[in-house]
Design an enzyme around this catalytic site. Structure first.
Site, PDB file in Angstrom:
ATOM      1  N   PHE A  51      -3.368   4.024   2.176  1.00 39.03           N
ATOM      2  CA  PHE A  51      -3.856   4.228   2.699  1.00 39.03           C
ATOM      3  C   PHE A  51      -4.708   4.963   3.470  1.00 39.03           C
ATOM      4  CE2 PHE A  51      -2.279   6.237   7.700  1.00 39.03           C
ATOM      5  CZ  PHE A  51      -2.157   5.237   8.517  1.00 39.03           C
ATOM      6  N   TYR A  58       0.771  -0.968   0.480  1.00 36.40           N
ATOM      7  CA  TYR A  58      -0.205  -0.059   0.192  1.00 36.40           C
ATOM      8  C   TYR A  58       0.961   1.570   0.088  1.00 36.40           C
ATOM      9  CZ  TYR A  58       0.515   0.816   4.845  1.00 36.40           C
ATOM     10  OH  TYR A  58       1.211   1.228   6.048  1.00 36.40           O
ATOM     11  N   CYS A  59       0.598   2.200  -0.348  1.00 38.83           N
ATOM     12  CA  CYS A  59       0.994   3.696  -0.736  1.00 38.83           C
ATOM     13  C   CYS A  59      -0.160   5.206   0.359  1.00 38.83           C
ATOM     14  CB  CYS A  59       1.458   4.301  -1.780  1.00 38.83           C
ATOM     15  SG  CYS A  59      -0.072   4.653  -2.984  1.00 38.83           S
ATOM     16  N   GLY A  60      -0.152   5.762  -0.788  1.00 38.47           N
ATOM     17  CA  GLY A  60      -1.132   6.567   0.826  1.00 38.47           C
ATOM     18  C   GLY A  60      -2.341   6.898  -0.416  1.00 38.47           C
TER      19      GLY A  60
END
Length: 144
Positions: A132, A104-106
């Site tokens: 996120f 995952y990232c932002g």
């Protein structure tokens, strides 16, 4: 294996699309079109609740590809931080074998790039759709 090679091309497409002198052959356009048409419906993505269920029911490696300052501000419990730009040189930190990786990232963009790269390397990987932000919005556990 041929399809995995196209994952790498997907990473380059945004850059190539900005170039004014690059043209693709009809064969390339057909093959990329065919590849994109045959992607799985979820394109190896997981909604946050499904990712949480997977984390609760099996052993997974949680990979956060955001920058360290983003990671320090809040993260999914148990996540390991390897920024997407460092991923190629830090492959040795990832589990070998069939252990699933949830990345995952932002918001999902960098996670998608990491997914494409890792799939091309043969990893069993899923990306949290919406990153996120979606995880936090779903009121799922976060640690700081």
């Amino acid at each position: 294996m041929k399809k995995l090679a196209w994952f790498g091309l997907l990473l380059a497409l945004p850059v190539l699309a900005q170039a004014t002198t690059v043209t693709f052959s009809a064969l390339t356009v057909r093959e990329v079109g065919s590849f994109l048409t045959n992607l799985p419906t979820d394109f190896y993505g997981l909604q946050p609740a499904a990712a949480k269920q997977m984390m609760d029911t099996m052993e997974v490696f949680i990979l956060d590809v955001r920058e360290p300052n983003e990671f320090q501000a809040g993260r999914i419990p148990g996540a390991v931080n390897i920024p997407v730009r460092e991923l190629p040189k830090r492959m040795g930190e990832l589990p070998k074998g069939i252990k699933p990786i949830i990345v995952y990232c932002g918001s999902g963009h960098r996670g998608g790039m990491a997914l494409v790269f890792l799939k091309g390397q043969g990893y069993n990987v899923k990306n949290i759709i919406g990153g996120f932000k979606a995880w936090s919005d779903a009121k799922l556990p976060v640690e700081k």
